[in-house]
Scaffold this motif. Structure first.
Motif, PDB file in Angstrom:
ATOM      1  N   SER A 233      31.781  47.243  47.325  1.00  0.00           N
ATOM      2  CA  SER A 233      31.941  46.271  46.251  1.00  0.00           C
ATOM      3  C   SER A 233      32.314  44.915  46.837  1.00  0.00           C
ATOM      4  O   SER A 233      32.778  44.819  47.975  1.00  0.00           O
ATOM      5  N   ILE A 234      32.112  43.865  46.036  1.00  0.00           N
ATOM      6  CA  ILE A 234      32.508  42.501  46.392  1.00  0.00           C
ATOM      7  C   ILE A 234      33.189  41.924  45.159  1.00  0.00           C
ATOM      8  O   ILE A 234      32.556  41.745  44.116  1.00  0.00           O
ATOM      9  N   ARG A 245      46.643  43.895  31.609  1.00  0.00           N
ATOM     10  CA  ARG A 245      45.389  44.641  31.649  1.00  0.00           C
ATOM     11  C   ARG A 245      44.288  43.895  30.893  1.00  0.00           C
ATOM     12  O   ARG A 245      44.465  43.437  29.778  1.00  0.00           O
ATOM     13  N   GLY A 246      43.127  43.802  31.554  1.00  0.00           N
ATOM     14  CA  GLY A 246      41.970  43.176  30.929  1.00  0.00           C
ATOM     15  C   GLY A 246      41.912  41.669  31.045  1.00  0.00           C
ATOM     16  O   GLY A 246      40.924  41.055  30.629  1.00  0.00           O
ATOM     17  N   LYS A 247      42.927  41.033  31.615  1.00  0.00           N
ATOM     18  CA  LYS A 247      42.944  39.585  31.736  1.00  0.00           C
ATOM     19  C   LYS A 247      42.245  39.132  33.016  1.00  0.00           C
ATOM     20  O   LYS A 247      42.312  39.792  34.056  1.00  0.00           O
ATOM     21  N   MET A 248      41.590  37.987  32.929  1.00  0.00           N
ATOM     22  CA  MET A 248      40.855  37.425  34.057  1.00  0.00           C
ATOM     23  C   MET A 248      41.654  36.293  34.695  1.00  0.00           C
ATOM     24  O   MET A 248      42.549  35.718  34.076  1.00  0.00           O
ATOM     25  N   THR A 277      30.048  44.141  41.668  1.00  0.00           N
ATOM     26  CA  THR A 277      30.843  42.916  41.661  1.00  0.00           C
ATOM     27  C   THR A 277      31.713  42.849  40.409  1.00  0.00           C
ATOM     28  O   THR A 277      31.513  43.579  39.441  1.00  0.00           O
ATOM     29  N   GLY A 278      32.676  41.946  40.437  1.00  0.00           N
ATOM     30  CA  GLY A 278      33.577  41.737  39.312  1.00  0.00           C
ATOM     31  C   GLY A 278      34.976  41.449  39.802  1.00  0.00           C
ATOM     32  O   GLY A 278      35.198  41.140  40.985  1.00  0.00           O
ATOM     33  N   VAL A 283      37.151  46.659  39.252  1.00  0.00           N
ATOM     34  CA  VAL A 283      36.170  47.324  40.107  1.00  0.00           C
ATOM     35  C   VAL A 283      36.837  48.187  41.165  1.00  0.00           C
ATOM     36  O   VAL A 283      36.353  49.284  41.487  1.00  0.00           O
ATOM     37  N   VAL A 284      37.949  47.728  41.735  1.00  0.00           N
ATOM     38  CA  VAL A 284      38.643  48.485  42.788  1.00  0.00           C
ATOM     39  C   VAL A 284      39.918  49.064  42.154  1.00  0.00           C
ATOM     40  O   VAL A 284      39.868  50.052  41.450  1.00  0.00           O
ATOM     41  N   TYR A 285      41.050  48.428  42.405  1.00  0.00           N
ATOM     42  CA  TYR A 285      42.307  48.838  41.771  1.00  0.00           C
ATOM     43  C   TYR A 285      43.358  47.781  42.092  1.00  0.00           C
ATOM     44  O   TYR A 285      43.253  47.059  43.090  1.00  0.00           O
ATOM     45  N   PRO A 286      44.375  47.662  41.242  1.00  0.00           N
ATOM     46  CA  PRO A 286      45.434  46.683  41.512  1.00  0.00           C
ATOM     47  C   PRO A 286      46.446  47.221  42.526  1.00  0.00           C
ATOM     48  O   PRO A 286      46.644  48.437  42.644  1.00  0.00           O
ATOM     49  N   VAL A 287      47.087  46.310  43.259  1.00  0.00           N
ATOM     50  CA  VAL A 287      48.129  46.688  44.216  1.00  0.00           C
ATOM     51  C   VAL A 287      49.253  45.665  44.147  1.00  0.00           C
ATOM     52  O   VAL A 287      49.098  44.567  43.612  1.00  0.00           O
TER      53      VAL A 287
END
Length: 588
Positions: A233-234, A245-248, A277-278, A283-287
């Motif tokens: 992914s990128i 959650r869900g915020k850009m 992408t995204g 797409v991946v996960y938060p840390v």
């Protein structure tokens, strides 16, 4: 001080570029040898150091190359060395590439080393003073002249810092962590607070994280790309646990455009599959403590930025995680290169048609793909325009590496002769961007242009308005379109062109007419939406630099300025008007 074996540079001739090169895995020792060799071969283009030597960080161990944290700086040391180019040097953008925060993820370090070799060789060959160890004839047989000119331009007009393996100890031992700590959970962002004073002892515990921290403190990176492995992914920000959650992110629109472009230029993973992408959270996960959110937002999200007081390696001064308003506004991209952290050697690819082979085949392997993603990231950090043709005359490269730009140089760079009754067609390209919202030519007598139209630096909007609002200058009709990175491109990754005819009827011999190409790009990056967190406008240097003429970020310690603007201008073309009785076939 490195061990003696790592200070000795063997000047081994590069493999002939006319032959196809199969990419191979590299050990930490081999990476260090490659870095030192590049710096020795190209001292005016490449410098090598460690964060131990440069910033006084402690080593992680004793006895091997992974105990030091190595980095390269690639830039043209001479092109902006004259006093006339002081402003251009300050505005030259910084780009950061990291190959491996996790030592067992092996694609990024090899890809970034190949990027370094490609850029240094291109600039060296274009300078005309390449060392004998570099076979420029073979290099020009492998890459087209326009491709080499493009690569050399990136070296001259950017400062690129490459850390092939920030977690060098982990890479040496093929281990994810450094000393039991995950470097990509170790940055001063969204950490658990250790005490009531807001200080955390769970960040900056690794020398890998401190290495990157020091580099950011001493630069003003507008673009940062970090390579990982384990999925494909990128992505862009956000990638942090505390984001609703869900915020850009405020720069989400640029993120969508850039990551989609990078995915497309990486090429096919399978017959009909591209990198996903995204935003990273989706797409991946938060840390907590991730590099990407820290590099993007550490200068403007006070509630999430931490002051760090780690206990490892005899501690780290808390002032090192007190950031100003400019240091951490990079557009930050996470590239997950491959499902396998260490792909089979047959999946790494070759340099066969490296810059144009986007199909699914054995040559377009993981290294090939991410040489291209790195080059694209370096390119899009700043827009530029180049006049490439007038009538049938194709112009040579306008920026010659290692040749200082001086006042009035551009008046002698591109010259043709024409008669007043001719309407010569001028062709130009726009780079460093995706969407061309507006582009046109402005022309008039050289003597009427203000002296600051010297072809060395970009100008602010007030300076440009002096010409744009002046009837002494002519303007062609504005055009719109794409660049090599646009969905509008005829072939993705290949230059798109614009053209217009000039009306020279109002000029007479021996007038000298200056023609500048103007462009406004990527204005959609400033689009607003209610679904962002926090609810503010764009924050990155990258997006503001091309959409907000009132934006100005200055970092004195790094010698860098980001000046926002709407319009970008080219190096000019000069047309010398000749009497009508003279034939129009004299070209300089």
């Amino acid at each position: 001080m490195l061990l003696l074996r790592y200070l000795v540079v063997l000047l081994v001739p590069f493999q002939s570029y006319a032959n196809v090169k199969n990419y191979e895995r590299l050990t930490m020792d081999e990476i260090v040898d490659e870095m030192q060799t590049l710096a020795s071969l190209h001292p005016d283009l490449v410098s090598y150091s460690t964060t131990q030597a440069e910033y006084g960080l402690p080593k992680t161990c004793e006895g091997h190359s992974g105990c030091w944290n190595h980095f390269l700086t690639i830039t043209d040391s001479k092109i902006y060395s004259h006093k006339s180019a002081r402003k251009a040097k300050k505005e030259r953008p910084d780009v950061f590439l990291s190959g491996a925060l996790h030592g067992n993820e092996r694609v990024g370090p090899v890809a970034t080393i190949q990027v370094a070799k490609l850029l240094a060789t291109a600039a060296s060959c274009e300078s005309g003073n390449a060392p004998v160890e570099v076979d420029c004839n073979a290099f020009y047989r492998k890459y087209t002249k326009r491709e080499v000119v493009w690569l050399a331009r990136l070296v001259s007009t950017r400062r690129i810092v490459i850390v092939p393996a920030a977690n060098s100890n982990g890479y040496y031992n093929n281990q994810r962590e450094e000393g039991g700590f995950d470097p990509n959970r170790d940055f001063a962002f969204d950490q658990q607070i250790s005490s009531n004073d807001g200080i955390s002892n769970t960040c900056m515990r690794t020398i890998a994280a401190r290495t990157i921290n020091e580099l950011f403190l001493h630069h003003m990176f507008q673009m940062a790309v970090i390579y990982h492995g384990g999925i494909e992914s990128i992505t862009y920000e956000w990638g942090s646990t505390s984001i609703p959650r869900g915020k850009m992110a405020p720069d989400f629109y640029a993120g969508d455009v850039i990551t989609n472009g990078l995915s497309q230029y990486a090429g096919k993973l399978y017959p009909n599959t591209l990198y996903k992408t995204g935003d990273t959270n989706s797409v991946v996960y938060p840390v907590r403590g991730g590099f990407e959110s820290w590099a993007y937002a550490g200068s403007w999200t006070d509630n999430l930025v931490n002051k760090c007081s780690p206990q490892t390696y005899n501690g780290y001064d808390i002032s090192k995680t007190t950031y100003d308003d400019t240091t951490l506004r990079s557009f930050s991209i996470l590239v997950e290169t491959s499902n396998s952290k260490n792909p089979d050697i047959n999946a790494l690819g070759t340099d066969e048609k490296l810059l144009t082979n986007l199909d699914y085949n054995a040559n377009n392997g993981y290294i090939s793909k991410h040489v291209r993603t790195a080059l694209m990231a370096i390119d899009i950090v700043e827009p530029y325009i180049e006049i490439i043709q007038c009538k049938k005359k194709m112009f040579r490269s306008e920026l010659k590496p290692l040749v200082p730009l001086r006042r009035r140089w551009s008046k002698r760079e591109k010259i043709i002769r024409a008669k007043t009754n001719h309407r010569p067609r001028v062709t130009w390209t726009v780079g460093g961007s995706f969407r061309v919202d507006q582009t046109f030519l402005v022309y008039g007598l050289w003597k009427d242009f203000p002296k600051y139209f010297n072809g060395i630096q970009q100008l602010n909007e007030d300076q440009l308005e002096v010409v744009l609002d002046n009837s002494d200058f002519s303007t062609t009709s504005a055009k719109r379109g794409g660049t090599r990175w646009s969905s509008l491109a005829t072939e993705f990754g290949v230059e798109e062109t614009f053209s217009a005819k000039l009306d020279l009827s109002r000029f007479s011999a021996p007038n000298k007419v200056a023609i500048f190409a103007f462009a406004k790009v990527d204005q959609s990056w400033d689009e607003k939406t209610v679904n962002v967190w926090p609810n503010i406008g764009i924050q990155s240097h990258l997006a503001n630099g091309r959409t907000n003429p009132n934006y100005r970020a200055k970092k004195i310690s790094a010698g860098r300025i980001v000046q926002g603007r709407h319009h970008w201008i080219s190096i000019p073309l000069t047309i010398e008007i000749k009497p009508d009785q003279l034939v129009d076939n004299s070209i300089f």
